[in-house]
Write a protein that holds these residues in place. Sequence first.
Motif, PDB file in Angstrom:
ATOM      1  N   ARG A  83     -12.340 -12.011  15.411  1.00  0.00           N
ATOM      2  CA  ARG A  83     -11.120 -11.206  15.546  1.00  0.00           C
ATOM      3  C   ARG A  83     -10.316 -11.287  14.248  1.00  0.00           C
ATOM      4  O   ARG A  83      -9.843 -12.350  13.856  1.00  0.00           O
ATOM      5  N   TRP A  84     -10.212 -10.147  13.560  1.00  0.00           N
ATOM      6  CA  TRP A  84      -9.451 -10.082  12.313  1.00  0.00           C
ATOM      7  C   TRP A  84      -7.964  -9.968  12.625  1.00  0.00           C
ATOM      8  O   TRP A  84      -7.571  -9.231  13.530  1.00  0.00           O
ATOM      9  N   GLN A  85      -7.115 -10.696  11.869  1.00  0.00           N
ATOM     10  CA  GLN A  85      -5.673 -10.652  12.103  1.00  0.00           C
ATOM     11  C   GLN A  85      -4.932 -10.541  10.768  1.00  0.00           C
ATOM     12  O   GLN A  85      -5.184 -11.311   9.846  1.00  0.00           O
ATOM     13  N   ASP A  86      -4.042  -9.569  10.689  1.00  0.00           N
ATOM     14  CA  ASP A  86      -3.237  -9.352   9.491  1.00  0.00           C
ATOM     15  C   ASP A  86      -1.815  -8.975   9.909  1.00  0.00           C
ATOM     16  O   ASP A  86      -1.566  -7.825  10.279  1.00  0.00           O
ATOM     17  N   LEU A  88      -2.070 -13.421  10.128  1.00  0.00           N
ATOM     18  CA  LEU A  88      -2.384 -14.453  11.106  1.00  0.00           C
ATOM     19  C   LEU A  88      -1.107 -14.991  11.724  1.00  0.00           C
ATOM     20  O   LEU A  88      -0.043 -14.979  11.091  1.00  0.00           O
ATOM     21  N   ARG A 103     -10.263 -20.962  13.059  1.00  0.00           N
ATOM     22  CA  ARG A 103      -9.405 -20.002  12.352  1.00  0.00           C
ATOM     23  C   ARG A 103      -9.624 -20.144  10.847  1.00  0.00           C
ATOM     24  O   ARG A 103      -9.617 -21.262  10.308  1.00  0.00           O
ATOM     25  N   ASP A 110      -3.563 -13.042   5.701  1.00  0.00           N
ATOM     26  CA  ASP A 110      -4.448 -12.510   6.723  1.00  0.00           C
ATOM     27  C   ASP A 110      -5.596 -13.480   6.947  1.00  0.00           C
ATOM     28  O   ASP A 110      -5.643 -14.568   6.360  1.00  0.00           O
ATOM     29  N   ASP A 113     -10.144 -15.121  13.300  1.00  0.00           N
ATOM     30  CA  ASP A 113     -10.429 -16.149  14.290  1.00  0.00           C
ATOM     31  C   ASP A 113     -11.837 -15.962  14.822  1.00  0.00           C
ATOM     32  O   ASP A 113     -12.305 -14.826  14.990  1.00  0.00           O
TER      33      ASP A 113
END
Length: 290
Positions: A83-86, A88, A103, A110, A113
């Motif tokens: 799961r990409w997060q921008d 985090l 993580r 960014d 996870d």
Amino acid sequence: MPELPEVEALRAFLATHLVGKEIARVLPVAVSVLKTYEPPLSAVEGAQVTAVGRRGKFLDLTTAGPAGELRLLFHLARAGWLRWQDPLPSGPPKPGKGPLALRTALTGGDGFDLTEAGTTKRLAVYVVRDPREVPGVARLGPDPLAEDFGPEEFAALLAGERRQIKGALRDQSLIAGIGNAYSDEILHAAKTSPFKPTQNLTPDEIAALYTAMRTTLHEAVERSHGLAAGKLKAEKKSGLRVHGRTGEPCPVCGDTIREVSFSDSSLQYCPTCQTGGRPLADRRLSRLLK
């Protein structure tokens, strides 16, 4: 389970979003995910990601930093995902009963996870200097989409086999990247019973299997191309013609898709397309009826 098309799509996604960036921290939340200890996981911190590759169902990140060139490899197993997060979330992740396993934070804020649903934890993370140090990588067979893997090479692999074709297609040491879902799809496209012994396949049937394998995987990769990581699961499910569609009509002939259940998995097939109209024995159901 993520298979070759989804892992290839994740590779392409990460190549776009990750290459050229610097890893700030790698934080294991579930200790069980880390399968190597030397070099330590912290050795990739401060390193730049220079390439993202795929080896079967493994994602392979090449990093260059203070510790030299290292490889960070992930295997998502049956229930893992990326799961990409921008950006985090701020603050360190908290260990607990949730799905978060690891993580990776980048210096720009960014990152991504690795998560794993369910209670059976098989997601695996490795830090090595050579990918062949990972046992699962060292035993991989050829990639079915490789340019040098032609019909002759496929036929040569099957020539030495004495088992059902469904199991052969799923064997990572024989052919890398095909799992339960896409083996069902390939066999349906090739009009082949999943229980047919490999030694009984004719040259024409082997040729049809090769064409079905390449076409099915290429089409799945194309459908996934350019999609964000979060949309890949839905795309996989929507593109499957028989797998996971027990009781639905076959999109080719209209017959009802049947299922054979095992202790930890199941397969789906069309009797008209694949078994001459004969339903296959469902061993688990047969035991329950005794």
